[in-house]
Design a protein around this motif. Structure first.
Motif, short mmCIF file in Angstrom:
data_model
loop_
_atom_site.label_atom_id
_atom_site.label_comp_id
_atom_site.label_asym_id
_atom_site.label_seq_id
_atom_site.Cartn_x
_atom_site.Cartn_y
_atom_site.Cartn_z
N GLY A 1 -51.88 97.30 86.17
CA GLY A 1 -52.48 96.05 85.74
C GLY A 1 -53.74 95.71 86.51
O GLY A 1 -53.72 95.61 87.73
N THR A 2 -54.84 95.56 85.80
CA THR A 2 -56.07 95.07 86.40
C THR A 2 -56.00 93.56 86.47
O THR A 2 -55.21 92.93 85.75
N PRO A 3 -56.78 92.94 87.35
CA PRO A 3 -56.71 91.47 87.43
C PRO A 3 -57.03 90.79 86.10
O PRO A 3 -57.84 91.29 85.31
N ALA A 4 -56.38 89.67 85.86
CA ALA A 4 -56.70 88.84 84.71
C ALA A 4 -57.90 87.96 85.07
O ALA A 4 -58.49 88.11 86.14
N ARG A 5 -58.26 87.04 84.18
CA ARG A 5 -59.40 86.16 84.42
C ARG A 5 -58.97 84.71 84.24
O ARG A 5 -58.19 84.38 83.34
N ASP A 6 -59.53 83.83 85.10
CA ASP A 6 -59.26 82.41 84.95
C ASP A 6 -60.33 81.78 84.06
O ASP A 6 -61.17 82.48 83.47
N THR B 1 -56.64 86.30 72.85
CA THR B 1 -55.78 86.85 73.90
C THR B 1 -56.13 88.33 74.06
O THR B 1 -55.70 89.16 73.27
N ASP B 2 -56.90 88.62 75.11
CA ASP B 2 -57.41 89.97 75.29
C ASP B 2 -56.86 90.59 76.56
O ASP B 2 -55.87 90.10 77.13
N ASP B 3 -57.50 91.66 77.04
CA ASP B 3 -56.99 92.34 78.23
C ASP B 3 -57.26 91.57 79.52
O ASP B 3 -56.93 92.04 80.61
N GLY B 4 -57.84 90.38 79.41
CA GLY B 4 -58.01 89.50 80.56
C GLY B 4 -56.95 88.43 80.66
O GLY B 4 -57.04 87.53 81.50
N ALA B 5 -55.93 88.52 79.82
CA ALA B 5 -54.86 87.52 79.84
C ALA B 5 -53.91 87.79 81.00
O ALA B 5 -53.68 88.94 81.38
N ALA B 6 -53.35 86.72 81.53
CA ALA B 6 -52.34 86.81 82.58
C ALA B 6 -50.96 86.60 81.98
O ALA B 6 -50.80 85.86 81.01
N PHE B 7 -49.96 87.25 82.58
CA PHE B 7 -48.57 87.03 82.19
C PHE B 7 -47.97 85.99 83.11
O PHE B 7 -48.06 86.11 84.33
N VAL B 8 -47.36 84.95 82.53
CA VAL B 8 -46.75 83.89 83.33
C VAL B 8 -45.30 83.69 82.88
O VAL B 8 -44.98 83.85 81.70
N PRO B 9 -44.40 83.34 83.80
CA PRO B 9 -42.98 83.19 83.43
C PRO B 9 -42.69 81.85 82.78
O PRO B 9 -43.57 80.98 82.65
N ASP C 1 -56.54 78.88 63.75
CA ASP C 1 -55.68 77.81 64.25
C ASP C 1 -55.60 78.03 65.76
O ASP C 1 -54.71 78.72 66.26
N PRO C 2 -56.56 77.49 66.52
CA PRO C 2 -56.68 77.85 67.93
C PRO C 2 -55.39 77.63 68.71
O PRO C 2 -54.62 76.70 68.44
N LEU C 3 -55.15 78.52 69.67
CA LEU C 3 -54.01 78.34 70.56
C LEU C 3 -54.12 77.00 71.27
O LEU C 3 -55.22 76.56 71.59
N PRO C 4 -53.00 76.35 71.52
CA PRO C 4 -53.04 75.06 72.22
C PRO C 4 -53.58 75.21 73.64
O PRO C 4 -53.47 76.29 74.24
N GLU C 5 -54.14 74.14 74.16
CA GLU C 5 -54.74 74.19 75.50
C GLU C 5 -53.90 73.40 76.49
O GLU C 5 -53.54 72.24 76.25
N PHE C 6 -53.56 74.04 77.60
CA PHE C 6 -52.83 73.43 78.70
C PHE C 6 -53.64 73.68 79.98
O PHE C 6 -53.78 74.84 80.39
N ASP C 7 -54.16 72.63 80.59
CA ASP C 7 -54.94 72.79 81.83
C ASP C 7 -56.08 73.78 81.65
O ASP C 7 -56.41 74.56 82.56
N GLY C 8 -56.68 73.80 80.49
CA GLY C 8 -57.79 74.71 80.24
C GLY C 8 -57.41 76.12 79.89
O GLY C 8 -58.29 76.97 79.69
N MET C 9 -56.10 76.41 79.81
CA MET C 9 -55.64 77.75 79.45
C MET C 9 -54.89 77.70 78.13
O MET C 9 -54.29 76.68 77.78
N ARG C 10 -54.90 78.82 77.42
CA ARG C 10 -54.28 78.89 76.09
C ARG C 10 -53.17 79.94 76.08
O ARG C 10 -53.44 81.13 76.22
N PRO C 11 -51.91 79.51 75.94
CA PRO C 11 -50.81 80.47 75.94
C PRO C 11 -50.52 81.04 74.56
O PRO C 11 -50.52 80.33 73.55
N ALA C 12 -50.28 82.36 74.52
CA ALA C 12 -49.75 83.02 73.32
C ALA C 12 -48.33 83.43 73.62
O ALA C 12 -48.06 84.07 74.65
N LEU C 13 -47.40 83.05 72.76
CA LEU C 13 -45.99 83.36 72.97
C LEU C 13 -45.67 84.72 72.36
O LEU C 13 -45.93 84.95 71.18
N THR D 1 -54.82 82.84 78.39
CA THR D 1 -56.23 83.12 78.64
C THR D 1 -57.01 81.84 78.40
O THR D 1 -56.52 80.91 77.74
N ALA D 2 -58.22 81.79 78.94
CA ALA D 2 -59.05 80.59 78.74
C ALA D 2 -59.74 80.60 77.39
O ALA D 2 -60.12 79.55 76.87
#
Length: 388
Positions: free
Chosen positions: A24-29, A374-382, A340-352, A369-370
Motif C-alpha cells: 500500500g502506497t500512502p493515501a491522500r488527505d 474513489t481512486d488509488d489515493g483513497a484511505a481504508f478506515v474501520p 450523485d456525489p458521495l456524502p461529505e464528512f469532515d471534508g472526506m467522502r466515504p464509499a461503502l 477520499t476528498a
C-alpha cells in the motif's frame, strides 16, 4: 452514520503489518498530502438499523444482478459488454453449468438518510478483503470489545469454500495472481483467500499466473511440479485472460479445469451491467440511472469505462464543471451514470464496500477520499456499531 476521530493504537503500524498489511502506497488527505492507507485515526459509526437495512439492500442487489446475467445471456447482449465474440458461447455455458462463485464487493453511496445506491459491482477480482475481514476486526476487539461490526467475512468465506468443495474435482485448489503487481497487494490478498480455503479443508498450492503451464500433449494446465490443475482461484481479471491465446485455452479447459471466480462473472464485473440493471428495474431505490455509450437524458453524470479500475479514465460532468482522470481504459466503451456525489464528512467522502459471500451479505469496508472519485489515493478506515 457519523465520522469519529480518535488516537490510533500505540504501535499500530507494527500491528497491521503483522496481520498482513505489508503493501500500500500512502493515501491522500483533503490537501493532497500523504496519509496512511490504513487510517485508524478516524472511523465510522453506524446504528444497527442502518446495518440491517444495508444487509438487505446488498442481498437484493445480488439477486437482481443474477437476474440481469440471465437476461443478458438469454438476449445474447455480449456485444454491449465489449467481450470478444469467441468467448460468448463459453460464458453462456459457464452460467448454465452454474460454475461456482465465491465472493464480490458492491461499492455503494450511502449517507444514513437515503437508501444505498449502487455505484459499481466488483464481482471478479475484488480486493480490500484482508482489511475488511481481519484488520478492522482486530482494531474493534482491541479498542471497542463491547461493540459490534458488520463483519462475518472470514467465517462466511470458510463456509463458502466448504460448500464449493463438493462441486470441484478433488481436494486440491490452486491460487494465482499476477507477479506484475509490484505493490504486492494481489499476492497478499490471494494468500489470505488461500488461508480461508485451507481452513475449509482444501489442499492449496500458490503460484503466479505467469507460472501456470500448459501441457500440450495432454491438453491440460499444470503447475510448476507439472501436476494437473483441476481447480484454480485467480486474482486476475477475466477481461485480461480473454485478451490473448492463453484465454482461449482457459475457456476451452472448462469445466475439466474449474476457474474461480467463474467465467459468467465477466458480465457482472463489467460496468455495462449498471445500464442493464436500470433497464430492468427503472426507478429502483438502490440504483442510479445508467445508460450505455450515451448519457441519454442525463445532464449531470459520471462517464465510466466498462472495464475501468481504480477510478481511471472517468469523467465527471456536473453543474458548471467537468473533471476527468487519466488511464488506459475506454476502448471497450463507456457507461453513463447519474452523478450523485458521495456524502461529505469532515471534508472526506466515504464509499461503502459491502461484501457478498456466496449469496449472503458478509461485511463492510470503507474507503474515503476528498474528491468525487474513489481512486488509488483513497484511505481504508474501520467502522463499528456502538452497543450503548
Amino acid at each position: 452514520m457519523r465520522r469519529v476521530h480518535r488516537s490510533p493504537r500505540n504501535g499500530w503500524e507494527t500491528i497491521v503489518e503483522a496481520q498482513g498489511l505489508v503493501y500500500g502506497t500512502p493515501a491522500r488527505d483533503g490537501g493532497g498530502n500523504a496519509r496512511p492507507y490504513w487510517d485508524e485515526s478516524v472511523h465510522y459509526e453506524f446504528e444497527m438499523d442502518e446495518i440491517l437495512a444495508l444487509e438487505a439492500d446488498v442481498e437484493l442487489l445480488h439477486s437482481m444482478c443474477l437476474k440481469a446475467v440471465e437476461q443478458v445471456i438469454l438476449l445474447e447482449r455480449y456485444a454491449d459488454f465489449g467481450l470478444p465474440e469467441w468467448s460468448w458461447p463459453h460464458i453462456a455455458e459457464s452460467w448454465r453449468r452454474s460454475d461456482p462463485h465465491v465472493y464480490g464487493r458492491f461499492d455503494l453511496r450511502y449517507d444514513g438518510r437515503r437508501p444505498a445506491k449502487l455505484l459499481e459491482y466488483n464481482a471478479d477480482t475484488p480486493t480490500t478483503v484482508l482489511e475488511a475481514a481481519i484488520l478492522q476486526w482486530h482494531w474493534l476487539t482491541d479498542l471497542y470489545p463491547e461493540d459490534d461490526q458488520w463483519n462475518s467475512l472470514h467465517e462466511k468465506l470458510v463456509e463458502r469454500w466448504g460448500a464449493v468443495k463438493g462441486t470441484l474435482p478433488g481436494s486440491e485448489l490452486h491460487f494465482t495472481w499476477s507477479s506484475a503487481d509490484a505493490s504486492g497487494e494481489d499476492n497478499v490478498t490471494t494468500a489470505y483467500l488461500q488461508e480461508t480455503a485451507a481452513e475449509a479443508g482444501f489442499d492449496t498450492v500458490a503460484l503466479a499466473i505467469e507460472e501456470v503451464g500448459f501441457d500440450t500433449e495432454l491438453g491440460r494446465f499444470v503447475d510448476l511440479a507439472e501436476a494437473p490443475i483441476e481447480a484454480i482461484f485467480k486474482l486476475y481479471p477475466w477481461e485480461w485472460v480473454l485478451d490473448d491465446d492463453f484465454g482461449k485455452r482457459v475457456v476451452e479447459s472448462l469445466p475439466s479445469t474449474m476457474w474461480i471466480e467463474p467465467l459468467w462473472k465477466t458480465l457482472l464485473s463489467n460496468k455495462a451491467i449498471l445500464a442493464v440493471l436500470w433497464e430492468m428495474y427503472p426507478g429502483h431505490p438502490n440504483l442510479l440511472p445508467a445508460f450505455l455509450d450515451d448519457p441519454g437524458m442525463l445532464t449531470e453524470y459520471v462517464r465510466k469505462p466498462k472495464l475501468g479500475r481504480e477510478g481511471a479514465n472517468m469523467t465527471v460532468v456536473g453543474g458548471g464543471f467537468e473533471t476527468a482522470t487519466g488511464g488506459i481504459y475506454g476502448e471497450e466503451g463507456y457507461v453513463y451514470q447519474l452523478l450523485d456525489p458521495l456524502p461529505e464528512f469532515d471534508g472526506m467522502r466515504p464509499a461503502l464496500g459491502a461484501w457478498i459471500v456466496g449469496d449472503e451479505s458478509a461485511g463492510l469496508g470503507i474507503r474515503e477520499t476528498a474528491g468525487l472519485i474513489t481512486d488509488d489515493g483513497a484511505a481504508f478506515v474501520p467502522h463499528r456499531i456502538p452497543q450503548s
